[in-house]
Scaffold this motif. Structure first.
Motif, PDB file in Angstrom:
ATOM      1  N   VAL A 108       0.839  -1.206   0.000  1.00 56.48           N
ATOM      2  CA  VAL A 108       0.000   0.000   0.000  1.00 56.48           C
ATOM      3  C   VAL A 108       0.867   1.246   0.000  1.00 56.48           C
ATOM      4  CG1 VAL A 108      -1.620   1.352   1.389  1.00 56.48           C
ATOM      5  CG2 VAL A 108      -1.988  -1.104   1.072  1.00 56.48           C
ATOM      6  N   MET A 109       1.924   1.259   0.825  1.00 63.66           N
ATOM      7  CA  MET A 109       2.790   2.432   0.902  1.00 63.66           C
ATOM      8  C   MET A 109       3.574   2.647  -0.381  1.00 63.66           C
ATOM      9  SD  MET A 109       4.206   2.704   4.812  1.00 63.66           S
ATOM     10  CE  MET A 109       4.927   1.059   4.877  1.00 63.66           C
ATOM     11  N   VAL A 110       3.852   1.572  -1.122  1.00 64.89           N
ATOM     12  CA  VAL A 110       4.606   1.695  -2.370  1.00 64.89           C
ATOM     13  C   VAL A 110       3.712   2.132  -3.522  1.00 64.89           C
ATOM     14  CG1 VAL A 110       5.846   0.386  -4.141  1.00 64.89           C
ATOM     15  CG2 VAL A 110       6.437   0.098  -1.728  1.00 64.89           C
ATOM     16  N   PHE A 111       2.528   1.535  -3.649  1.00 60.36           N
ATOM     17  CA  PHE A 111       1.717   1.765  -4.849  1.00 60.36           C
ATOM     18  C   PHE A 111       0.692   2.896  -4.706  1.00 60.36           C
ATOM     19  CE2 PHE A 111       3.307  -2.514  -5.711  1.00 60.36           C
ATOM     20  CZ  PHE A 111       3.773  -2.313  -7.004  1.00 60.36           C
ATOM     21  N   THR A 112       0.429   3.360  -3.493  1.00 56.47           N
ATOM     22  CA  THR A 112      -0.440   4.536  -3.355  1.00 56.47           C
ATOM     23  C   THR A 112       0.155   5.757  -4.049  1.00 56.47           C
ATOM     24  OG1 THR A 112      -1.460   3.755  -1.307  1.00 56.47           O
ATOM     25  CG2 THR A 112      -1.515   6.135  -1.733  1.00 56.47           C
ATOM     26  N   PRO A 113       1.427   6.098  -3.792  1.00 59.88           N
ATOM     27  CA  PRO A 113       1.997   7.231  -4.527  1.00 59.88           C
ATOM     28  C   PRO A 113       2.132   6.973  -6.019  1.00 59.88           C
ATOM     29  CG  PRO A 113       3.682   6.136  -3.238  1.00 59.88           C
ATOM     30  CD  PRO A 113       2.379   5.568  -2.792  1.00 59.88           C
ATOM     31  N   THR A 114       2.261   5.693  -6.415  1.00 56.76           N
ATOM     32  CA  THR A 114       2.337   5.392  -7.845  1.00 56.76           C
ATOM     33  C   THR A 114       1.061   5.823  -8.555  1.00 56.76           C
ATOM     34  OG1 THR A 114       3.796   3.510  -7.433  1.00 56.76           O
ATOM     35  CG2 THR A 114       2.647   3.552  -9.533  1.00 56.76           C
ATOM     36  N   ALA A 115      -0.075   5.536  -7.941  1.00 55.38           N
ATOM     37  CA  ALA A 115      -1.348   5.937  -8.541  1.00 55.38           C
ATOM     38  C   ALA A 115      -1.504   7.460  -8.525  1.00 55.38           C
ATOM     39  CB  ALA A 115      -2.498   5.283  -7.778  1.00 55.38           C
ATOM     40  N   ILE A 116      -1.127   8.073  -7.390  1.00 53.24           N
ATOM     41  CA  ILE A 116      -1.219   9.536  -7.315  1.00 53.24           C
ATOM     42  C   ILE A 116      -0.315  10.185  -8.356  1.00 53.24           C
ATOM     43  CG2 ILE A 116      -0.699  11.526  -5.848  1.00 53.24           C
ATOM     44  CD1 ILE A 116      -1.538   9.808  -3.444  1.00 53.24           C
ATOM     45  N   ASN A 117       0.875   9.646  -8.484  1.00 56.74           N
ATOM     46  CA  ASN A 117       1.843  10.241  -9.413  1.00 56.74           C
ATOM     47  C   ASN A 117       1.402  10.114 -10.868  1.00 56.74           C
ATOM     48  OD1 ASN A 117       3.501  11.053  -7.365  1.00 56.74           O
ATOM     49  ND2 ASN A 117       4.835   9.260  -7.477  1.00 56.74           N
ATOM     50  N   TYR A 118       0.659   9.059 -11.200  1.00 61.99           N
ATOM     51  CA  TYR A 118       0.189   8.943 -12.581  1.00 61.99           C
ATOM     52  C   TYR A 118      -0.714  10.122 -12.939  1.00 61.99           C
ATOM     53  CZ  TYR A 118      -2.056   7.372 -16.819  1.00 61.99           C
ATOM     54  OH  TYR A 118      -2.515   7.311 -18.110  1.00 61.99           O
ATOM     55  N   VAL A 119      -1.576  10.490 -11.993  1.00 62.78           N
ATOM     56  CA  VAL A 119      -2.448  11.644 -12.230  1.00 62.78           C
ATOM     57  C   VAL A 119      -1.612  12.916 -12.378  1.00 62.78           C
ATOM     58  CG1 VAL A 119      -4.305  13.056 -11.277  1.00 62.78           C
ATOM     59  CG2 VAL A 119      -4.362  10.562 -11.004  1.00 62.78           C
ATOM     60  N   LEU A 120      -0.643  13.104 -11.494  1.00 63.59           N
ATOM     61  CA  LEU A 120       0.187  14.310 -11.541  1.00 63.59           C
ATOM     62  C   LEU A 120       0.997  14.405 -12.830  1.00 63.59           C
ATOM     63  CD1 LEU A 120       1.548  14.629  -7.896  1.00 63.59           C
ATOM     64  CD2 LEU A 120       0.177  16.306  -9.115  1.00 63.59           C
ATOM     65  N   TRP A 121       1.672  13.304 -13.195  1.00 58.27           N
ATOM     66  CA  TRP A 121       2.519  13.354 -14.393  1.00 58.27           C
ATOM     67  C   TRP A 121       1.679  13.461 -15.667  1.00 58.27           C
ATOM     68  CZ3 TRP A 121       6.391  15.198 -12.478  1.00 58.27           C
ATOM     69  CH2 TRP A 121       7.134  14.640 -11.455  1.00 58.27           C
ATOM     70  N   SER A 122       0.467  12.921 -15.643  1.00 60.30           N
ATOM     71  CA  SER A 122      -0.417  13.104 -16.795  1.00 60.30           C
ATOM     72  C   SER A 122      -0.791  14.573 -16.958  1.00 60.30           C
ATOM     73  CB  SER A 122      -1.686  12.257 -16.634  1.00 60.30           C
ATOM     74  OG  SER A 122      -1.376  10.881 -16.608  1.00 60.30           O
ATOM     75  N   LEU A 123      -1.074  15.230 -15.835  1.00 57.35           N
ATOM     76  CA  LEU A 123      -1.364  16.657 -15.895  1.00 57.35           C
ATOM     77  C   LEU A 123      -0.151  17.449 -16.367  1.00 57.35           C
ATOM     78  CD1 LEU A 123      -3.391  17.104 -12.570  1.00 57.35           C
ATOM     79  CD2 LEU A 123      -4.294  17.196 -14.903  1.00 57.35           C
ATOM     80  N   ALA A 124       1.036  17.074 -15.868  1.00 58.09           N
ATOM     81  CA  ALA A 124       2.262  17.757 -16.286  1.00 58.09           C
ATOM     82  C   ALA A 124       2.520  17.556 -17.772  1.00 58.09           C
ATOM     83  CB  ALA A 124       3.452  17.242 -15.477  1.00 58.09           C
ATOM     84  N   ALA A 125       2.211  16.365 -18.278  1.00 61.89           N
ATOM     85  CA  ALA A 125       2.415  16.092 -19.700  1.00 61.89           C
ATOM     86  C   ALA A 125       1.488  16.933 -20.557  1.00 61.89           C
ATOM     87  CB  ALA A 125       2.195  14.603 -19.980  1.00 61.89           C
ATOM     88  N   ARG A 126       0.207  17.044 -20.147  1.00 61.08           N
ATOM     89  CA  ARG A 126      -0.728  17.880 -20.905  1.00 61.08           C
ATOM     90  C   ARG A 126      -0.305  19.347 -20.870  1.00 61.08           C
ATOM     91  NH1 ARG A 126      -4.861  14.299 -18.892  1.00 61.08           N
ATOM     92  NH2 ARG A 126      -5.438  15.730 -17.209  1.00 61.08           N
ATOM     93  N   HIS A 127       0.189  19.777 -19.715  1.00 65.62           N
ATOM     94  CA  HIS A 127       0.687  21.150 -19.615  1.00 65.62           C
ATOM     95  C   HIS A 127       1.863  21.372 -20.564  1.00 65.62           C
ATOM     96  CE1 HIS A 127       3.462  24.165 -17.844  1.00 65.62           C
ATOM     97  NE2 HIS A 127       2.350  24.848 -17.657  1.00 65.62           N
ATOM     98  N   SER A 128       2.787  20.424 -20.616  1.00 61.79           N
ATOM     99  CA  SER A 128       3.947  20.547 -21.497  1.00 61.79           C
ATOM    100  C   SER A 128       3.529  20.567 -22.961  1.00 61.79           C
ATOM    101  CB  SER A 128       4.929  19.393 -21.253  1.00 61.79           C
ATOM    102  OG  SER A 128       5.463  19.449 -19.951  1.00 61.79           O
ATOM    103  N   ARG A 129       2.551  19.727 -23.312  1.00 57.83           N
ATOM    104  CA  ARG A 129       2.076  19.709 -24.694  1.00 57.83           C
ATOM    105  C   ARG A 129       1.444  21.048 -25.069  1.00 57.83           C
ATOM    106  NH1 ARG A 129      -2.351  15.339 -25.791  1.00 57.83           N
ATOM    107  NH2 ARG A 129      -3.459  16.745 -24.386  1.00 57.83           N
ATOM    108  N   ALA A 130       0.625  21.602 -24.154  1.00 54.41           N
ATOM    109  CA  ALA A 130      -0.009  22.900 -24.430  1.00 54.41           C
ATOM    110  C   ALA A 130       1.037  23.998 -24.558  1.00 54.41           C
ATOM    111  CB  ALA A 130      -1.001  23.226 -23.320  1.00 54.41           C
ATOM    112  N   ARG A 131       2.061  23.944 -23.709  1.00 54.63           N
ATOM    113  CA  ARG A 131       3.105  24.966 -23.767  1.00 54.63           C
ATOM    114  C   ARG A 131       3.879  24.876 -25.068  1.00 54.63           C
ATOM    115  NH1 ARG A 131       7.997  24.902 -19.509  1.00 54.63           N
ATOM    116  NH2 ARG A 131       8.321  22.963 -20.658  1.00 54.63           N
ATOM    117  N   ARG A 132       4.190  23.665 -25.505  1.00 51.83           N
ATOM    118  CA  ARG A 132       4.892  23.500 -26.782  1.00 51.83           C
ATOM    119  C   ARG A 132       4.028  23.970 -27.942  1.00 51.83           C
ATOM    120  NH1 ARG A 132       5.922  17.864 -27.893  1.00 51.83           N
ATOM    121  NH2 ARG A 132       7.308  18.586 -29.539  1.00 51.83           N
TER     122      ARG A 132
END
Length: 423
Positions: A108-132
């Protein structure tokens, strides 16, 4: 299988691969910390931090490379992700209690942040695409002059700048003294883009004065300035005076449009406003209700960015004395949502704009700053060039506001700055 689905599955597989390695890093630190006798919270925190740095680099360069173009995410996303992971790493062991040291708790301690991070990095990726996309979608920066037709000196300056390639377009005061001369000159310049400069604050009307008495002063000249239009727009639509103003305003707008079409029969109708009156709610409502034959294909919007950089303090001070920031804020509020509405109606508009904060004071520093600010999407730089002081021009007796404005030496300075662009 659809291409979009395959791409998403491939992205998830890449994320899973990077995530597995991040989980391995995290688990190894947890196990190593337990073997060394570290407090669980400390080991969990260090594991999170190392896994976060790995994820920040690998997700940008590998997982979401189609979005980032092989560049790292902006560092603020690492700060957001790390801050959230630190919070989770500190709170999760306490929430799990004694179960945290079991195999299930470790998962639980290992994969909880994995799921949270997927949401964060997906948002960061969309932001990067929009900026480009913003940086890639560079648009033209067009230079525009208002008040063509106001006076022969204004006509001569604007047409000289047009012939030199320093101006792309101009707006015409169709009832002004030199409007017909401007039409004759522009007939020989078919590529010079023109717009109707709706005027309600000064000059003679285009409609029959007997039919629009509420729009005129005692001399029979138009007298609906920007502030007065705003105040009249606050009256309820059923109020008798408001109903008279609406009806007479519709007559005057249609008359000015028809006059433009008569002067420039080969030109499409493009539209803006003297002192930007077209953005006031009262006028905007009338523009919505124009008959199909009088509908414009383009209306000017005023999405001017803030703040402008590289502007001398003296020019900022002059702009503040001229209430530039207040005008900027008011026009930004009035302009809000206009571009989206125009798009729904199939009417084009400009992307960006420069010409409110430093109205009448467009010098080399302002142009350089405008080119920097508008370079990503393009836009319009507005000027009012004219050589010769027109304070005593007899032709401008019916245009007291413009007569004062064109008495400024800035009119010639703007002309020189624009001409300098072509040298």
């Amino acid at each position: 299988m659809a291409v979009g689905v395959r791409a998403k599955l491939a992205e998830l597989m890449r994320y899973g691969g990077v995530g597995v390695l991040a989980a391995v890093i995290h688990a190894l630190v947890l196990l190593g910390g337990e073997w060394l006798g570290w407090p669980l919270a400390l080991a969990n925190l260090l594991g999170f931090l190392l896994a976060s740095v790995w994820g920040y680099l690998a997700h940008a360069l590998f997982t979401f490379r189609e979005h980032t173009g092989g560049s790292t995410f902006p560092r603020r996303w690492l700060l957001i992700q790390t801050s959230l992971n630190v919070l989770v790493s500190l709170l999760l062991p306490g929430w799990l209690g004694s179960w945290a040291r079991s195999a299930g708790g470790t998962l639980v301690m290992v994969f909880t942040p994995t799921a949270i991070n997927y949401v964060l990095w997906s948002l960061a990726a969309r932001h990067s695409r929009a900026r480009r996309a913003r940086h890639a979608s560079t648009g033209p920066i067009r230079f525009h002059a208002d008040d063509l037709g106001l006076h022969p000196a204004v006509n001569a300056t604007i047409l000289e700048l047009c012939d030199a390639g320093a101006l792309d377009s101009a707006s015409v005061l169709v009832a002004a003294p030199a409007a017909e001369a401007a039409a004759e000159a522009c007939a020989r310049r078919p590529d010079f883009e023109l717009a109707l400069h709706l005027c309600l604050s000064e000059g003679p009307p285009a409609a029959d004065p007997a039919r629009i008495p509420d729009l005129l002063d005692t001399r029979g000249l138009l007298a609906l300035g920007f502030g007065r239009l705003l105040l009249l727009g606050c009256l309820p639509p059923w109020w008798p005076r408001r109903r008279r103003i609406d009806a007479q305003l519709a007559l005057e707008l249609e008359a000015q449009i028809q006059h433009f079409q008569a002067l420039f029969p080969e030109r499409s109708l493009r539209l803006d406003g003297h002192q930007h009156v077209h953005l006031t709610p009262l006028v905007w409502q009338q523009l919505r209700q124009l008959p199909p034959a009088l509908q414009p294909i383009w209306i000017r919007s005023l999405r001017e960015p803030w703040p402008w950089r590289g502007i001398p303090l003296a020019l900022w001070w002059q702009g503040c004395l001229g209430l530039g920031p207040i005008k900027w804020l008011l026009l930004r509020l009035l302009n809000r949502g206009r571009a989206a509405e125009l798009a729904r109606r199939g009417i084009a508009t400009n992307a960006g704009f420069c010409g409110v904060l430093f109205t009448g004071r467009i010098d080399a520093a302002v142009i350089a700053s405008a080119q920097h600010q508008l370079r990503s999407g393009g836009g319009m730089v507005l000027a009012h060039p004219a050589r010769g002081l027109l304070a005593d021009a007899a032709e401008l007796q019916a245009y007291p506001l413009s007569r004062r404005f064109y008495a400024s030496p800035w009119r010639a300075r703007e002309a020189e700055v624009l001409m300098h662009r072509t040298r």
